[in-house]
Design an enzyme around this catalytic site. Structure first.
Site, PDB file in Angstrom:
ATOM      1  N   TYR A  26      39.007  56.308  37.046  1.00  0.00           N
ATOM      2  CA  TYR A  26      38.763  54.993  37.654  1.00  0.00           C
ATOM      3  C   TYR A  26      40.064  54.417  38.200  1.00  0.00           C
ATOM      4  O   TYR A  26      40.121  53.967  39.347  1.00  0.00           O
ATOM      5  CB  TYR A  26      38.172  54.039  36.616  1.00  0.00           C
ATOM      6  CG  TYR A  26      38.040  52.605  37.110  1.00  0.00           C
ATOM      7  CD1 TYR A  26      36.902  52.193  37.776  1.00  0.00           C
ATOM      8  CD2 TYR A  26      39.070  51.681  36.913  1.00  0.00           C
ATOM      9  CE1 TYR A  26      36.782  50.887  38.245  1.00  0.00           C
ATOM     10  CE2 TYR A  26      38.960  50.380  37.378  1.00  0.00           C
ATOM     11  CZ  TYR A  26      37.809  49.985  38.040  1.00  0.00           C
ATOM     12  OH  TYR A  26      37.708  48.697  38.498  1.00  0.00           O
ATOM     13  N   SER A  37      41.953  46.857  42.015  1.00  0.00           N
ATOM     14  CA  SER A  37      42.127  46.474  40.613  1.00  0.00           C
ATOM     15  C   SER A  37      43.609  46.389  40.303  1.00  0.00           C
ATOM     16  O   SER A  37      44.438  47.054  40.953  1.00  0.00           O
ATOM     17  CB  SER A  37      41.478  47.517  39.696  1.00  0.00           C
ATOM     18  OG  SER A  37      41.810  47.294  38.345  1.00  0.00           O
TER      19      SER A  37
END
Length: 254
Positions: free
Chosen positions: A151, A138
Site C-alpha cells: 500500500y 498518503s
C-alpha cells in the site's frame, strides 16, 4: 482549485474521506458525481444528498473505466474536476512470501486505477477553461508503514506520477493537486476512535482550506514533519516511526 461551481467526479465516494469530501463539496454548490462498485451504497449516499449523482465503476477494470468515462462526458459535459480517491489498505508481511493476487489487486486499484481514470478523461478536461485532477495519496508516500508495504509503495508511486503529470500539463488549463492524508479515523483500516487518528470532520475542514489554494500538495499541519522527510536522516525517521507502531499497533478489526 475553486471550491464552488464545479462538476466533480469522485471515485471511491461511498465511504471515508471520499464520502466526506463529496458531501462537503456538494454542500458548497458543486455538481458531484460519485462512483463505486456497490450500487446499494451509491444509492444510499445520493439519497442522503439530494442532487448528487452516481455512476457504477470498477477502477480495476479498464473496460469499466472507459464505459464510465463515456457516460460521464455524455451526461455531464461540463465535467471539470476528476478526483481519484478509490483505494484500499490491507496489511501485509513482506518478510515472507507475498500474496500475489492481493498485490495485483492493490496495484490495480490504488495506482493503475487513478492513472487509467485520468487518462480516459484528460482530453475532455483539456477543453474546460479551469480543470483539476486530484489524487489521494498518503503521508505513507513519504514515510511508509512496514506492515502495509505494498500500500505504501502504491502511494509513493502515485505521488511520483502526480509530479510528472503536473509538469506535463503545465501549459494547459488542467491543474494537478495531490491530497496526502494522515491517519484519518475512517474504515480504511478500522474506525476505532484511536487518539492518534485525525477525526474525519477536522480533516475535511483543513483539507478544504488548503484545496482552495493553488498548492500542488494539499496537506494538514499534522503531517508536515513527515512530509519534510529529512533526506539522509530518512532511515532513522522510518525506523523510529515503525518501532512506535510495533510498540503500539494500529487496530485491525473489532
Amino acid at each position: 482549485m475553486k471550491l464552488s461551481g464545479n462538476t466533480i467526479f469522485i471515485t471511491g465516494g461511498t465511504s471515508g474521506i471520499g464520502r466526506g469530501l463529496a458531501e462537503a463539496l456538494h454542500r458548497l454548490g458543486n455538481k458531484v458525481i460519485i462512483s463505486g462498485r456497490r450500487t446499494a451504497l451509491l444509492q444510499e449516499v445520493t439519497a442522503a444528498n439530494p442532487g448528487m449523482d452516481s455512476i457504477t465503476l470498477d477502477v480495476t477494470s479498464l473496460e469499466s473505466i472507459q464505459a464510465a468515462a463515456r457516460e460521464l462526458i455524455e451526461r455531464h459535459s461540463d465535467l471539470n474536476v476528476v478526483f481519484n480517491n478509490a483505494g484500499f489498505m490491507p496489511f501485509d508481511d513482506v518478510s515472507g512470501p507475498v500474496d500475489d493476487a492481493l498485490a495485483q489487486d492493490l496495484i490495480a486499484t490504488n495506482l493503475l486505477g487513478p492513472i487509467r481514470v485520468t487518462a480516459a478523461l484528460i482530453e475532455h478536461l483539456k477543453t474546460r477553461p479551469a480543470a483539476t485532477v486530484l489524487y489521494t495519496s498518503s503521508v505513507l508516500a513519504y514515510v511508509p508503514i512496514a506492515t502495509n508495504a505494498i500500500y505504501s509503495a502504491t502511494k509513493a508511486a502515485l505521488h511520483s506520477y502526480a509530479l510528472s503529470q503536473r509538469f506535463q500539463l503545465r501549459d494547459t488549463s488542467v491543474r494537478v493537486q495531490e491530497i496526502a492524508p494522515p491517519w484519518v479515523d475512517t474504515d480504511l483500516i478500522y474506525k476505532s476512535g484511536d487518539p492518534r487518528a485525525m477525526p474525519l470532520p477536522d480533516f475535511i475542514e483543513q483539507t478544504l482550506v488548503a484545496l482552495a489554494t493553488d498548492a500542488p500538495e494539499v496537506i494538514v499541519d499534522a503531517i508536515r514533519p513527515m512530509r519534510d522527510n529529512p533526506g539522509a536522516g530518512e532511515h532513522a525517521l522510518f525506523e523510529a516511526f515503525n518501532q512506535s507502531l510495533v510498540e503500539n499497533p494500529i487496530p485491525v478489526g473489532a
